[in-house]
Design a protein around this motif. Structure first.
Motif, mmCIF file in Angstrom:
data_model
loop_
_atom_site.group_PDB
_atom_site.id
_atom_site.type_symbol
_atom_site.label_atom_id
_atom_site.label_comp_id
_atom_site.label_asym_id
_atom_site.label_seq_id
_atom_site.Cartn_x
_atom_site.Cartn_y
_atom_site.Cartn_z
ATOM 1 N N CYS A 11 -7.911 25.132 4.620
ATOM 2 C CA CYS A 11 -7.996 25.795 5.925
ATOM 3 C C CYS A 11 -8.205 24.749 7.016
ATOM 4 C CB CYS A 11 -9.136 26.807 5.907
ATOM 5 S SG CYS A 11 -10.756 26.047 5.654
ATOM 6 N N CYS A 13 -10.824 24.130 8.936
ATOM 7 C CA CYS A 13 -12.111 23.424 8.900
ATOM 8 C C CYS A 13 -12.314 22.701 7.569
ATOM 9 C CB CYS A 13 -13.268 24.385 9.197
ATOM 10 S SG CYS A 13 -13.766 25.439 7.828
ATOM 11 N N GLY A 14 -11.477 22.997 6.581
ATOM 12 C CA GLY A 14 -11.469 22.230 5.341
ATOM 13 C C GLY A 14 -12.345 22.752 4.225
ATOM 14 N N CYS A 79 -10.473 31.764 5.352
ATOM 15 C CA CYS A 79 -11.761 31.128 5.570
ATOM 16 C C CYS A 79 -12.585 31.956 6.553
ATOM 17 C CB CYS A 79 -11.541 29.721 6.109
ATOM 18 S SG CYS A 79 -13.076 28.930 6.636
ATOM 19 N N CYS A 82 -13.230 29.497 9.891
ATOM 20 C CA CYS A 82 -12.184 29.130 10.861
ATOM 21 C C CYS A 82 -11.038 30.133 10.888
ATOM 22 C CB CYS A 82 -11.659 27.721 10.584
ATOM 23 S SG CYS A 82 -10.615 27.597 9.128
HETATM 24 ZN ZN LIG Z 1 -12.041 26.991 7.400
#
Ligand SMILES: [Zn+2]
Ligand SMILES: [Zn+2]
Length: 143
Positions: A11, A13-14, A79, A82
């Motif tokens: 995603c 934001c990771g 997610c 995010c």
């Molecule tokens: Zn995220």
């Protein structure tokens, strides 16, 4: 012997990630209005991986379920921080996991071999010379 290709999609934001190995069964794009709303973009782009090609998923996720025109239920995993949708499942294709191509952040990812729901494709948008289906084709994943 070629090494299996490992890839990771994430995603924005990771924190939500999925790792895949091997080639996708099919790479496709979709111009349906639901994909347009889900992505905020003009079309969705996805890679269908055999479920055995999913190495791991990591992170917190929320799930949004909706019924496709075919009647099948789809579960989109995104997610909660995010909002990016990273992967999804179709109850009628239990052996397949779809991954959002953009989440791989890899400009060299294999291109789509077909595009669907061109009935609602934006007029100005050109597309490569691959099979165009006005709606959803009868077989989602050719074997
Ligand atoms: Zn995220
Ligand atoms: Zn779609």
């Amino acid at each position: 012997m070629t090494e299996p290709v490992e890839r990771e999609a994430a995603c924005t934001c990771g924190q939500l990630r999925i790792r895949t190995t091997g080639a996708p069964s099919i790479v496709s794009s979709c111009h349906c209005l639901e994909c347009q709303r889900r992505t905020g973009s003009l079309f969705g782009a996805q890679a269908f991986f055999p479920r055995i090609g999913i190495v791991a998923t990591e992170g917190e996720r929320s799930t949004y379920r909706r019924q496709a025109d075919s009647g099948a239920w789809l579960a989109f995993h995104f997610c909660p921080k995010c909002g990016s949708t990273v992967f999804w499942e179709n109850e009628r294709l239990p052996d397949i996991v779809s991954v959002a191509i953009g989440a791989f952040a890899d400009p060299h990812f294999p291109p789509p071999v077909r595009t669907v729901w061109t009935r609602t494709k934006h007029d100005w948008l050109g597309f490569p010379d691959i099979p165009h289906h006005p709606e959803s084709p009868a077989t989602l994943v050719p074997r």
